[in-house]
Design a protein around this motif. Structure first.
Motif, PDB file in Angstrom:
ATOM      1  N   LEU A 139       0.854  -1.190   0.000  1.00  0.00           N
ATOM      2  CA  LEU A 139       0.000   0.000   0.000  1.00  0.00           C
ATOM      3  C   LEU A 139       0.888   1.237   0.000  1.00  0.00           C
ATOM      4  O   LEU A 139       1.870   1.304   0.747  1.00  0.00           O
ATOM      5  CB  LEU A 139      -0.891   0.020   1.248  1.00  0.00           C
ATOM      6  CG  LEU A 139      -1.684  -1.255   1.562  1.00  0.00           C
ATOM      7  CD1 LEU A 139      -2.546  -1.039   2.810  1.00  0.00           C
ATOM      8  CD2 LEU A 139      -2.559  -1.654   0.386  1.00  0.00           C
TER       9      LEU A 139
ATOM     10  N   PRO B 108      -1.019   4.658   4.363  1.00  0.00           N
ATOM     11  CA  PRO B 108      -1.704   3.845   5.382  1.00  0.00           C
ATOM     12  C   PRO B 108      -3.168   3.603   5.021  1.00  0.00           C
ATOM     13  O   PRO B 108      -3.833   4.486   4.469  1.00  0.00           O
ATOM     14  CB  PRO B 108      -1.589   4.702   6.649  1.00  0.00           C
ATOM     15  CG  PRO B 108      -0.352   5.514   6.445  1.00  0.00           C
ATOM     16  CD  PRO B 108      -0.329   5.820   4.967  1.00  0.00           C
TER      17      PRO B 108
ATOM     18  N   ILE C  24       3.217  -1.241   4.114  1.00  0.00           N
ATOM     19  CA  ILE C  24       2.706   0.107   3.899  1.00  0.00           C
ATOM     20  C   ILE C  24       3.889   1.067   3.752  1.00  0.00           C
ATOM     21  O   ILE C  24       4.717   1.174   4.653  1.00  0.00           O
ATOM     22  CB  ILE C  24       1.813   0.561   5.075  1.00  0.00           C
ATOM     23  CG1 ILE C  24       0.673  -0.425   5.261  1.00  0.00           C
ATOM     24  CG2 ILE C  24       1.282   1.972   4.816  1.00  0.00           C
ATOM     25  CD1 ILE C  24       0.773  -1.294   6.488  1.00  0.00           C
TER      26      ILE C  24
ATOM     27  N   ALA D  18       4.608   5.238   5.768  1.00  0.00           N
ATOM     28  CA  ALA D  18       3.776   5.009   6.948  1.00  0.00           C
ATOM     29  C   ALA D  18       4.290   5.786   8.135  1.00  0.00           C
ATOM     30  O   ALA D  18       3.544   6.061   9.075  1.00  0.00           O
ATOM     31  CB  ALA D  18       3.748   3.518   7.271  1.00  0.00           C
TER      32      ALA D  18
ATOM     33  N   GLU E 225       9.018   2.136   5.996  1.00  0.00           N
ATOM     34  CA  GLU E 225       7.876   1.251   5.719  1.00  0.00           C
ATOM     35  C   GLU E 225       7.463   0.475   6.973  1.00  0.00           C
ATOM     36  O   GLU E 225       8.253   0.279   7.887  1.00  0.00           O
ATOM     37  CB  GLU E 225       8.235   0.267   4.600  1.00  0.00           C
ATOM     38  CG  GLU E 225       8.522   0.958   3.275  1.00  0.00           C
ATOM     39  CD  GLU E 225       8.875  -0.017   2.153  1.00  0.00           C
ATOM     40  OE1 GLU E 225       8.699   0.372   0.984  1.00  0.00           O
ATOM     41  OE2 GLU E 225       9.347  -1.137   2.443  1.00  0.00           O
TER      42      GLU E 225
END
Lengths: 350, 350
Positions: free
Chosen positions: A24, A27, A46, A49, A278
């Motif tokens: 992703l 978030p 993510i 993040a 991350e």
């Protein structure tokens, strides 16, 4: 039940997991996180993040940490080879049999600057140091820098409906490796410096790890002689642990492959590299093996947030699956142990 | 695997389900709903969930519905006994064997007022009518009253991340009963008039329902002779269906209990009554048996919202569990003429 168990491995990948860990860019919303990841027991990485954490810039310079923590006592884990909480030969010279144990690191409380120096000067085969302690150490031993990170992962806290139960800091080098195991927590694993490399297997693949009972042994380190001793805990205690080393040395590879065919011949473990900035969401009960590459400052630094898991139908299904005998379990029964609950007296969690 | 399967039944109750269906006074937040119920595959009943629906007042007067829908064609299900989509004897006179089939209702399209009259004048053993069609009928056949209810259950839509796939209307009396089955949907079941009585078993209890393949048969009704014929579909088609009738007649009870001991001697099914104004969240894959009590207007009226389920790890675990042979499967193999060496299990019941 062989066919049915193999079908389960395949089906969970086809239906839900796919072949790569989801990534992703930003978030997830709390609802998206719980619906698409936690509820499905599905990992994701993510990016962006923790961009707002001061730690991300400050900690890449080790002298900042050394200055901030200079007077603080921290827990240092010492092993000869960088493998703590791992299945290890006892080096008994009693013929051909190789007695294996579950070896815990020698743990010392040191001033942070000394400890950091020990990590830096680690040398495989002699002395490998890893700054870590899975007892909420970040909020206790490292309180002087803990404001450099968020106290929780806000969207995870909202999704899971609780605050982190423990927050742990990890400072190491590529000499330290964490063997396959699982934790009974939802894990938000943030990398601040360097990279962490995860091998992941879902709970459905439990038979492929050949979980067995191993006797607990502890390293003790003698600073004067610079030597380790590895001794069985007395009275003897056993913990269930994964038998598989996914990266055996070339001379051991053939024998490991023949001992653990469900692992080596089954579906490839998921692999993911988590870079500085991350977060990996590592669902509870997933088996993970962790190695690392240090960043510019010479260390890999990570902070992980453990949230309480729900012991619900997925957990009940897991226990049922694990109770179904298949190759590895028959090995367990030979060793007389049935994996039930994790032993309370050890922080080891398979 | 008997012990392990019984342990699973027990564990999912101890860890997650408890002994009674949760009751919430007000609708949950979307996060609470997905975290505490959907993710755990755990039912709940929500009071005051549809207080704002005009239907709640308007529909208790059947003449309102009759006036609003007078010119509309609707689907009416007719059976002699109120059991449609249920395992039913074929009434062959070929000795002692009782051939069972899966009997579908005779379905007719009628003007609503005629259909409603047929429901009202249902008579067990002769002709029982049930207004229902599980094909999104509420938004198609009943579009003239569908604004009396919300188009979706807002907090469920937000939690599940999608709109309902189908919305169905059910108008019946206590003569109509729905046999044990499961659906591949998340189900939000709102009662508008009268009461619905659910018997519920979690997916983990699949072996207790003795799912077997039954040949499909269809009722056809002759209005002139007022008689039903039940005929096997040609070419023959089979569907897997639950064998257990939880409320056998007194003369059948002993034989049913001896045929289906895992059901009758195992943990009690969850029972819940959903009253007018309440919603039952019925998780996907839960086995449910439904009976009803009519309200003041003379009917039980319900609207249910089917949302797509996630085919994730829970679904994969369910398929694995179902593939584990246990008693019911041995019954299946007996019915298909194969010898089964495993005799009846004498395992202690939970």
């Amino acid at each position: 039940m062989e066919k049915e168990i193999h079908d389960l491995w395949r089906e969970v990948r086809e239906l839900s997991l796919g072949t790569e860990i989801d990534r992703l860019d930003t978030p997830p919303s709390p609802i998206q996180f719980i619906r698409d990841y936690v509820s499905q027991s599905k990992p994701c990485v993510i990016s962006k993040a923790i961009s707002h954490w001061p730690a991300l810039k400050l900690w890449s310079d080790p002298s900042y940490l050394a200055a901030s923590l200079s007077d603080d006592l921290v827990s240092l884990h010492l092993t000869p080879n960088g493998s703590a909480d791992a299945v290890t030969p006892m080096n008994h010279h009693d013929g051909n049999t190789e007695n294996l144990c579950f070896a815990s690191a020698h743990v010392e409380k040191l001033l942070f600057t000394e400890a950091l120096h020990a990590v830096k000067s680690s040398c495989k085969g002699r002395n490998v140091a890893y700054l870590q302690q899975q007892n909420d150490c970040f909020r206790t031993e490292y309180s002087n820098v803990c404001l450099d990170c968020d106290g929780d992962i806000a969207w995870a806290t909202e999704a899971l409906g609780c605050s982190p139960e423990a927050v742990n800091l990890w400072i190491g080098t590529d000499l330290s490796v964490t063997s396959f195991h699982k934790d009974h927590y939802e894990n938000l694993y943030a990398v601040v410096s360097g990279e962490k490399h995860f091998l992941l297997l879902p709970p459905t693949d439990v038979h492929r790890l050949y979980v067995q009972e191993y006797p607990v042994a502890n390293y003790s380190y003698n600073r004067d002689s610079e030597e380790f001793k590895l001794e069985l805990e007395q009275p003897m205690k056993y913990v269930p642990w994964c038998s598989v080393d996914p990266y055996p040395s070339p001379e051991k590879e053939a024998s490991e492959r023949s001992k653990f065919p469900l692992f080596f011949d089954g579906p490839k473990p998921f692999h993911c590299t988590v870079k500085a900035g991350e977060i990996l969401y590592l669902p509870s009960m997933w088996f993970h093996h962790v190695s690392q590459t240090q960043g510019d400052g010479g260390y890999t630094i990570a902070v992980n947030y453990w949230y309480d898991m729900q012991f619900d139908v997925k957990y009940a299904y897991f226990n049922f699956l694990q109770s179904v005998p298949y190759e590895s379990s028959s090995l367990i029964s030979k060793l007389s142990g049935r994996e039930d609950e994790d032993s309370e007296s050890s922080d080891a969690e398979v």
